[in-house]
Scaffold this motif. Structure first.
Motif, PDB file in Angstrom:
ATOM      1  N   GLN A 436      55.729  45.431 -85.735  1.00 40.86           N
ATOM      2  CA  GLN A 436      54.837  45.387 -86.903  1.00 40.86           C
ATOM      3  C   GLN A 436      55.443  44.453 -87.962  1.00 40.86           C
ATOM      4  O   GLN A 436      56.636  44.574 -88.270  1.00 40.86           O
ATOM      5  N   PRO A 437      54.652  43.507 -88.507  1.00 39.45           N
ATOM      6  CA  PRO A 437      55.196  42.607 -89.523  1.00 39.45           C
ATOM      7  C   PRO A 437      55.813  43.394 -90.668  1.00 39.45           C
ATOM      8  O   PRO A 437      55.335  44.474 -91.020  1.00 39.45           O
ATOM      9  N   SER A 438      56.884  42.829 -91.231  1.00 43.29           N
ATOM     10  CA  SER A 438      57.575  43.536 -92.307  1.00 43.29           C
ATOM     11  C   SER A 438      57.789  42.605 -93.496  1.00 43.29           C
ATOM     12  O   SER A 438      58.236  41.482 -93.333  1.00 43.29           O
ATOM     13  N   ILE A 439      57.449  43.102 -94.684  1.00 41.56           N
ATOM     14  CA  ILE A 439      57.694  42.346 -95.915  1.00 41.56           C
ATOM     15  C   ILE A 439      58.790  43.038 -96.734  1.00 41.56           C
ATOM     16  O   ILE A 439      58.916  42.832 -97.931  1.00 41.56           O
ATOM     17  N   GLU A 440      59.582  43.867 -96.070  1.00 42.38           N
ATOM     18  CA  GLU A 440      60.544  44.737 -96.752  1.00 42.38           C
ATOM     19  C   GLU A 440      61.908  44.078 -96.941  1.00 42.38           C
ATOM     20  O   GLU A 440      62.340  43.284 -96.118  1.00 42.38           O
ATOM     21  N   PRO A 441      62.629  44.473 -97.984  1.00 34.77           N
ATOM     22  CA  PRO A 441      63.996  43.988 -98.183  1.00 34.77           C
ATOM     23  C   PRO A 441      65.001  44.800 -97.350  1.00 34.77           C
ATOM     24  O   PRO A 441      64.889  46.014 -97.254  1.00 34.77           O
ATOM     25  N   PHE A 442      65.932  44.122 -96.747  1.00 37.50           N
ATOM     26  CA  PHE A 442      66.990  44.777 -95.955  1.00 37.50           C
ATOM     27  C   PHE A 442      68.385  44.435 -96.454  1.00 37.50           C
ATOM     28  O   PHE A 442      69.283  45.255 -96.420  1.00 37.50           O
ATOM     29  N   ARG A 443      68.570  43.169 -96.871  1.00 35.46           N
ATOM     30  CA  ARG A 443      69.928  42.679 -97.080  1.00 35.46           C
ATOM     31  C   ARG A 443      70.592  43.257 -98.321  1.00 35.46           C
ATOM     32  O   ARG A 443      71.805  43.426 -98.345  1.00 35.46           O
ATOM     33  N   PRO A 569      67.845  46.028 -88.235  1.00 40.37           N
ATOM     34  CA  PRO A 569      67.063  45.138 -89.100  1.00 40.37           C
ATOM     35  C   PRO A 569      66.664  43.871 -88.335  1.00 40.37           C
ATOM     36  O   PRO A 569      67.316  43.514 -87.343  1.00 40.37           O
ATOM     37  N   PRO A 570      65.617  43.178 -88.791  1.00 34.92           N
ATOM     38  CA  PRO A 570      65.253  41.909 -88.172  1.00 34.92           C
ATOM     39  C   PRO A 570      66.469  40.967 -88.123  1.00 34.92           C
ATOM     40  O   PRO A 570      67.317  40.986 -89.014  1.00 34.92           O
ATOM     41  N   ARG A 571      66.496  40.148 -87.057  1.00 27.00           N
ATOM     42  CA  ARG A 571      67.675  39.320 -86.795  1.00 27.00           C
ATOM     43  C   ARG A 571      68.050  38.423 -87.975  1.00 27.00           C
ATOM     44  O   ARG A 571      69.227  38.270 -88.310  1.00 27.00           O
ATOM     45  N   ARG A 572      67.063  37.827 -88.628  1.00 25.88           N
ATOM     46  CA  ARG A 572      67.342  36.927 -89.762  1.00 25.88           C
ATOM     47  C   ARG A 572      68.206  37.625 -90.812  1.00 25.88           C
ATOM     48  O   ARG A 572      69.091  37.010 -91.384  1.00 25.88           O
ATOM     49  N   TYR A 573      67.943  38.909 -91.047  1.00 25.79           N
ATOM     50  CA  TYR A 573      68.647  39.615 -92.122  1.00 25.79           C
ATOM     51  C   TYR A 573      70.057  40.038 -91.720  1.00 25.79           C
ATOM     52  O   TYR A 573      70.854  40.421 -92.552  1.00 25.79           O
ATOM     53  N   ARG A 574      70.333  39.972 -90.424  1.00 34.08           N
ATOM     54  CA  ARG A 574      71.707  40.220 -89.980  1.00 34.08           C
ATOM     55  C   ARG A 574      72.516  38.926 -90.018  1.00 34.08           C
ATOM     56  O   ARG A 574      73.714  38.942 -90.222  1.00 34.08           O
ATOM     57  N   GLU A 575      71.824  37.815 -89.824  1.00 34.78           N
ATOM     58  CA  GLU A 575      72.542  36.539 -89.689  1.00 34.78           C
ATOM     59  C   GLU A 575      72.617  35.736 -90.980  1.00 34.78           C
ATOM     60  O   GLU A 575      73.651  35.147 -91.285  1.00 34.78           O
TER      61      GLU A 575
END
Lengths: 637, 78
Positions: A436-443, A569-575
């Motif tokens: 599901q698309p996510s617009i949420e903050p993780f970092r 978390p989505p990969r972008r937010y880990r990298e």
């Protein structure tokens, strides 16, 4: 509790409608309520009992269940209805929650829940007027927007007090992220519930009820109501919110700390949105608040949070409607759009055409980044220049997604399939949680991200997410949003209070999360006991919250192969670290995040793969669920 | 004496309806209330009316619609 211990509060019946056979019947609510009280927990119980794991979301055998809370139509903030089905994104549990006046009306008509099964041969709507329930021809509604559908049903039924829950053109076309709209403004948005409704050829549910909900202990009920109202009144955030809405209070100040914590910029390229853009979008003189005409409330809500906006000049003159919310701002920053008129227009258009806002914004942000990288060009978008900040293009793109026109047909398929089809490495920035698309903050806010990543219903921020900046979290607690260590305990507490809020039907903005932030679990217990004549304690309700969450985890265990990987978390937010602003350098560091996840699993009684343990289920009196999981090889022994 | 509504303050939540029905009947039922709130979703306008069954909550210290209105929108006009 035994069924006959419940002396009040129930409408009494669970309405069941099979659209394939036309059969309409009802069961008693009490046997379910004695175990699960109401709302989402009863919906989850029915889904788990009655749906086979092989059933796909698009199959007629999928169930679409509307469940009003046990205090919906009665308590302060008691407006909510849980809509549950198979999740179109994850294949696991799907759930969306909506306020307005629909759920109370369903209960006054005599029904606590509505279970829809099957698929109609041609478009139909459901007309519920107390004992009279009919499946009716909806060909005159098919193709209409949600706004038109409500108006046409009011005309056809000769009663403008009828409450309508319906889908728009997006749901009819089975755009994955379609919503079910209530009262022309309130969205059951997540999990693709409107897509499922469309797959059943069910355009709308129209309901009118003139019945009564009994109160078991009038004096206790009056006391609990008075206490609840006093708490709401004493909350320092209530009056500002009543006058200006939450986004109108918190975000007119460009230096409010939440701006730095909560907003993801340009599809996750950064987690900092520039001060000048904040001012442009939200300043009172020319920003979104400038167009606010009124603030409205859901049923019996003492907080009142929803603005009615009207644009009276410029390119979007004449646009009006209810709905501009914190998610609208989250969508704006994802797309870098600071133009308030375009953002109000796009948001209302999503409601009108039946598109979930988070889905439409998330898919659009992916498309904007594809455009930036040359993977999509104006040739692909029929001339729409999907450049960061272009609000007019968003308005055009929303229409394309809802009607599956051109590039909109690609976006309608959701982030996983759209990125697979387009290729070019676009899957890396197709930001999603369990599909599901996510617009949420993780970092930055780690507790927020933990709640989103581990939500049993594929992301979204209402399953434990919290900030810790003084808003969104256990009252009185103070913690650093960006640290890892203490988050599992806070997030689990918040996830459990949300379970109880969805069981009772009380809005989180009156309750434990944010907004008026006034009522607590002890208040829900007092209200339930006054209304139902029961003697449930706060501790028993928290245990019920655990059982309710375990139902969803069990459903996911039986219906999917999701595991630990899917709770990251989505990969972008880990990298990629945050590039600018006061939290520059923050990211989801895999080791620390992993330890936080381990601790979170441990608190819930899950193993390191996120599977339920037998001992956990046994302690919750859920041995049957343990057996089913064991048979499927999904239980941690 | 009668109940008056300040339309500017009213958010259309209908708590007055249900607490009115609770006073009269000891249960919750907007249809059995002396008060009727109608919301026009397309325009955001909220209409209200009170019928002849209103007894200003006889026996209570104050009318319950007023007591339980979170917005201070209802007052007894004396």
């Amino acid at each position: 509790m035994r069924a006959d211990d419940i002396k009040g509060g129930l409408a009494g019946r669970i309405l069941r409608v099979d659209l394939s056979t036309g059969e309409i019947r009802s069961d008693a609510t009490a046997p379910y309520a004695s175990q699960w009280i109401g709302g989402r927990a009863i919906n989850s119980r029915i889904l788990l009992d009655e749906m086979r794991p092989e059933t796909r979301w698009s199959d007629p055998e999928n169930l679409l269940i509307f469940g009003a809370g046990a205090l919906t139509g009665i308590a302060p903030g008691g407006s909510r209805t849980s809509v549950d089905t198979k999740n179109v994104f994850s294949g696991g549990k799907g759930s969306a929650n909506v306020g307005g006046h629909f759920g109370p009306e369903l209960r006054y008509a005599g029904y606590d829940h509505l279970v829809v099964s099957g698929r109609a041969d041609a478009p139909v709507y459901l007309w519920i007027s107390n004992d009279r329930v009919e499946i009716r021809d909806a060909r005159f509604l098919w193709g209409k927007t949600t706004y038109e559908t409500e108006a046409l049903l009011h005309d056809a039924l000769g009663d403008d007090m009828v409450r309508v829950a319906c889908i728009g053109p997006a749901g009819e076309r089975q755009v994955l992220g379609s919503l079910i709209l209530v009262d022309r403004a309130k969205a059951a948005g997540g999990s693709g519930v409107g897509c499922v409704m469309g797959s059943k050829n069910l355009k709308a549910v129209a309901v009118r009820g003139t019945g009564r909900l009994g109160i078991a202990r009038p004096d206790a009920f009056t006391d609990a109501m008075a206490t609840a109202m006093r708490k709401v009144k004493e909350s320092p955030t209530t009056v500002p919110m009543q006058e200006k809405t939450l986004s109108g209070v918190a975000y007119v100040d460009p230096h409010n700390p939440s701006w730095d914590l909560l907003f993801v910029a340009r599809n996750g390229q950064d987690d900092y949105w520039e001060i000048e853009k904040r001012k442009q979008l939200m300043n009172p003189a020319t920003g979104a608040p400038r167009f606010r005409r009124k603030v409205l409330a859901c049923f019996n809500c003492p907080a009142g949070c929803m603005p009615f906006s009207e644009i009276d000049e410029g390119a979007y003159k004449g646009v009006s409607g209810e709905g501009f919310w914190v998610n609208t701002i989250m969508s704006a920053t994802m797309l870098d759009i600071a133009d308030p008129e375009a953002m109000i227009t796009a948001w209302l258009l999503m409601n009108e055409l039946g598109l979930d806002g988070d889905f439409a914004a998330g898919m659009s942000a992916w498309a904007y980044e594809c455009f930036e990288k040359g993977l999509l060009t104006e040739k692909d978008t029929d001339g729409l220049a999907l450049r960061w900040g272009n609000g007019d293009a968003l308005v055009g793109l929303v229409r394309k997604i809802a009607y599956r026109e051109g590039v909109g047909d690609l976006l309608a398929r959701g982030p996983v399939e759209a990125a697979r089809q387009l290729g070019g490495g676009s899957d890396y920035f197709a930001i999603n949680v369990k599909g599901q698309p996510s617009i949420e903050p993780f970092r930055i806010p780690k507790g927020w991200g933990l709640g989103v990543a581990t939500s049993p219903v594929a992301g979204r921020h209402l399953r434990g997410s919290l900030l810790g900046s003084g808003r969104f979290g256990p009252r009185g607690s103070v913690f650093e949003p960006q640290t890892y260590e203490d988050k599992p305990g806070y997030v689990f507490w918040q996830a459990l209070t949300k379970e109880i809020e969805d069981i009772t039907g009380i809005c989180i903005y009156v309750g434990t999360w944010s907004g008026a932030h006034a009522l607590e679990v002890s208040d829900y217990a007092a209200l339930l006991n006054g209304v139902m004549g029961t003697d449930v304690s706060e501790a028993e309700l928290m245990r019920l919250g655990k059982r309710s969450r375990a139902l969803e985890k069990t459903f996911n265990g039986l219906h999917t192969d999701m595991g630990r990987e899917d709770d990251l978390p989505p990969r972008r937010y880990r990298e990629e670290p945050v590039k600018s602003g006061p939290y520059k350098g923050e990211r989801c560091e895999p080791e620390k995040w992993g330890r936080m996840l381990d601790a979170f699993y441990e608190i819930q009684g899950l193993d390191s793969e996120g599977r339920l343990r037998r001992a956990t289920l046994d302690a919750l009196d859920m041995a049957d669920e343990a057996e089913k999981l064991a048979e499927a090889g999904k239980l941690a022994e | 004496m009668k109940i008056k509504r300040n339309a500017e303050r009213c958010h259309g939540c209908r708590s007055c309806e249900i607490m009115c029905s609770f006073h009269h009947h000891g249960c919750i039922s907007p249809a059995a209330s002396s008060i009727s709130i109608k919301r026009e979703n397309a325009t955001g306008r909220v209409f209200w009316s009170v019928d002849a069954t209103c007894d200003l909550c006889k026996g209570e210290k104050e009318p319950w619609c007023e007591r339980f209105c979170a917005y201070g929108a209802l007052k007894v006009a004396r």
